[in-house]
Scaffold this motif. Structure first.
Motif, PDB file in Angstrom:
ATOM      1  N   UNK A 155       7.586 -10.936  -3.012  1.00  0.00           N
ATOM      2  CA  UNK A 155       6.487 -11.378  -2.753  1.00  0.00           C
ATOM      3  C   UNK A 155       5.534 -10.305  -1.845  1.00  0.00           C
ATOM      4  N   UNK A 156       6.464  -9.412  -0.975  1.00  0.00           N
ATOM      5  CA  UNK A 156       5.741  -8.409  -0.267  1.00  0.00           C
ATOM      6  C   UNK A 156       5.217  -7.402  -1.143  1.00  0.00           C
ATOM      7  N   UNK A 157       5.955  -6.950  -2.002  1.00  0.00           N
ATOM      8  CA  UNK A 157       5.625  -6.013  -3.024  1.00  0.00           C
ATOM      9  C   UNK A 157       4.376  -6.457  -3.743  1.00  0.00           C
ATOM     10  N   UNK A 158       4.126  -7.451  -4.346  1.00  0.00           N
ATOM     11  CA  UNK A 158       3.142  -7.945  -5.116  1.00  0.00           C
ATOM     12  C   UNK A 158       2.181  -8.841  -4.581  1.00  0.00           C
ATOM     13  N   UNK A 167       3.374   1.257  -0.836  1.00  0.00           N
ATOM     14  CA  UNK A 167       3.797   0.177  -0.044  1.00  0.00           C
ATOM     15  C   UNK A 167       5.110   0.729   0.742  1.00  0.00           C
ATOM     16  N   UNK A 168       5.120   0.616   1.991  1.00  0.00           N
ATOM     17  CA  UNK A 168       6.472   0.979   2.959  1.00  0.00           C
ATOM     18  C   UNK A 168       7.172  -0.184   3.264  1.00  0.00           C
ATOM     19  N   UNK A 169       8.529  -0.099   3.263  1.00  0.00           N
ATOM     20  CA  UNK A 169       9.210  -1.169   3.824  1.00  0.00           C
ATOM     21  C   UNK A 169      10.221  -0.277   4.692  1.00  0.00           C
ATOM     22  N   UNK A 240       2.357   9.602  -1.222  1.00  0.00           N
ATOM     23  CA  UNK A 240       1.298   9.027  -2.034  1.00  0.00           C
ATOM     24  C   UNK A 240       0.782   9.980  -3.070  1.00  0.00           C
ATOM     25  N   UNK A 241       0.510  11.054  -2.620  1.00  0.00           N
ATOM     26  CA  UNK A 241       0.163  12.215  -3.790  1.00  0.00           C
ATOM     27  C   UNK A 241       1.021  12.202  -4.893  1.00  0.00           C
ATOM     28  N   UNK A 242       2.186  12.109  -4.624  1.00  0.00           N
ATOM     29  CA  UNK A 242       3.286  12.190  -5.664  1.00  0.00           C
ATOM     30  C   UNK A 242       3.117  11.046  -6.751  1.00  0.00           C
ATOM     31  N   UNK A 243       2.538   9.810  -6.099  1.00  0.00           N
ATOM     32  CA  UNK A 243       2.440   8.758  -6.802  1.00  0.00           C
ATOM     33  C   UNK A 243       3.669   7.622  -6.830  1.00  0.00           C
ATOM     34  N   UNK A 244       4.235   7.922  -5.485  1.00  0.00           N
ATOM     35  CA  UNK A 244       5.271   6.951  -5.215  1.00  0.00           C
ATOM     36  C   UNK A 244       4.713   5.401  -4.927  1.00  0.00           C
ATOM     37  N   UNK A 245       5.284   4.598  -5.614  1.00  0.00           N
ATOM     38  CA  UNK A 245       4.707   3.196  -5.357  1.00  0.00           C
ATOM     39  C   UNK A 245       5.330   2.300  -4.269  1.00  0.00           C
ATOM     40  N   UNK A 246       6.794   2.539  -3.909  1.00  0.00           N
ATOM     41  CA  UNK A 246       7.439   2.026  -2.701  1.00  0.00           C
ATOM     42  C   UNK A 246       8.177   3.233  -2.162  1.00  0.00           C
ATOM     43  N   UNK A 247       8.008   3.071  -0.515  1.00  0.00           N
ATOM     44  CA  UNK A 247       8.775   4.045   0.162  1.00  0.00           C
ATOM     45  C   UNK A 247       9.661   2.938   1.065  1.00  0.00           C
ATOM     46  N   UNK A 278       2.527  -2.210   5.088  1.00  0.00           N
ATOM     47  CA  UNK A 278       4.084  -2.175   5.288  1.00  0.00           C
ATOM     48  C   UNK A 278       4.664  -3.910   5.468  1.00  0.00           C
ATOM     49  N   UNK A 279       5.947  -3.497   5.156  1.00  0.00           N
ATOM     50  CA  UNK A 279       6.786  -4.831   5.335  1.00  0.00           C
ATOM     51  C   UNK A 279       8.063  -4.345   6.088  1.00  0.00           C
ATOM     52  N   UNK A 280       8.532  -5.187   6.461  1.00  0.00           N
ATOM     53  CA  UNK A 280       9.946  -5.278   7.303  1.00  0.00           C
ATOM     54  C   UNK A 280      10.844  -6.102   7.010  1.00  0.00           C
ATOM     55  N   UNK A 281      12.200  -5.645   6.935  1.00  0.00           N
ATOM     56  CA  UNK A 281      13.422  -6.449   6.495  1.00  0.00           C
ATOM     57  C   UNK A 281      14.668  -5.862   7.436  1.00  0.00           C
TER      58      UNK A 281
END
Length: 288
Positions: A155-158, A167-169, A240-247, A278-281
């Motif tokens: 849910x956080x991702x989308x 998106x950072x987790x 972000x410049x590399x095109x990474x979707x989630x870190x 950003x999300x946290x887990x």
């Protein structure tokens, strides 16, 4: 249009993830043969039906021999400039075995194995999935996740759209339970003062302000956070410049209850205050 291809290992939680995406407003299609992905994508993008502008499709080993074509199909879609994201669900083989034996369901590749062994079927699928795993925008390891945690992660991702650039987790964890395999960056905060040895703080966690105040009450902690912020602020634009979707940023202490939770919270707040999604887990916070 948002178009998400959900795939991964059998038993890793694709059904739960698909339910989470449906709850988030996605039109969901399960078990679509890979060769139909191109056709279905075109149908959705050319449709005037608003329901087909936010779509999640599951393509996995249940397609049998047709699934072998999926790396080629996905590469072709990207070469044609079609915009989509791949969510790959992963899990350790021993955990997948336990899940299958618990549900007594038949593995989709069991018929491909001469020995008829569940262990061999899991190993074969893991090997077949290597190419797709490498192409994925998001890889979520569900080894230690329960269904609710997986739903929260998906849910956080989308929730704000699969088209978000990054998106950072922030994930806290305990080294005694192992490093999270999905972490892109891992920071060891066992060098910081440990509230575990303070009687009044031992039973609390990094969610309690008393614990945060104790850790941040030391100069070494303040300097540590300053250096960490500087490093993160420098590297985030590069990802972000590399095109990474989630870190995924792993923050670990001994048990995953005090220091790691505190630092993960501080990082998450730092990101949000600077306009970064950003999300946290907290993976291990409630473990003994």
């Amino acid at each position: 249009m948002e178009f998400v291809i959900l795939t991964g290992l059998s038993g890793a939680g694709k059904t739960n993830a698909l339910h989470a995406m449906e709850d988030s407003g996605f039109y969901c299609v399960d078990n679509l043969p890979p060769l139909l992905l191109d056709t279905f994508f075109d149908l959705c993008i050319n449709s005037t039906d608003i329901r087909l502008k936010k779509v999640a499709v599951v393509a996995d080993a249940r397609s049998g021999e047709m699934f072998a074509d999926i790396p080629e199909v996905l590469s072709k879609l990207r070469l044609e400039g079609k915009q989509f994201k791949i969510l790959f669900l992963d899990a350790k083989p021993d955990v997948l075995l336990v899940r299958y034996k618990g549900t007594r369901r038949k593995h989709p590749l069991i018929g491909e194995i001469t020995s008829g062994s569940l262990e061999d079927a899991v190993a074969l699928e893991n090997e077949l999935m290597n190419g797709v795993r490498e192409m994925a925008d998001y890889v979520v390891d569900t080894t230690v996740m329960n269904p609710n945690e997986l739903k929260e992660r998906v849910t956080t991702l989308f929730s704000a759209g699969a088209g978000d650039s990054l998106i950072v987790t922030c994930m806290s964890f305990g080294y005694k339970y192992g490093i999270p395999p999905e972490a892109d960056l891992v920071f060891d905060v066992r060098c910081l003062p440990n509230p575990f040895y303070i009687k009044e703080l031992k039973t609390l966690s990094g969610l309690d302000e008393q614990v945060c105040d104790y850790i941040l009450g030391f100069e070494v902690s303040e300097r540590f956070m300053q250096k960490l912020y500087e490093f993160i602020d420098y590297t985030l634009p590069l990802y972000r410049e590399e095109g990474k979707s989630e870190l995924v940023i792993g923050v670990g202490c001994t048990g995953g209850r005090h220091r790691s939770v505190t630092v993960a919270r501080l990082l998450n707040t730092h990101f949000i205050e600077n306009g970064q999604k950003s999300a946290i887990h907290h993976r291990d916070i409630w473990k003994a």
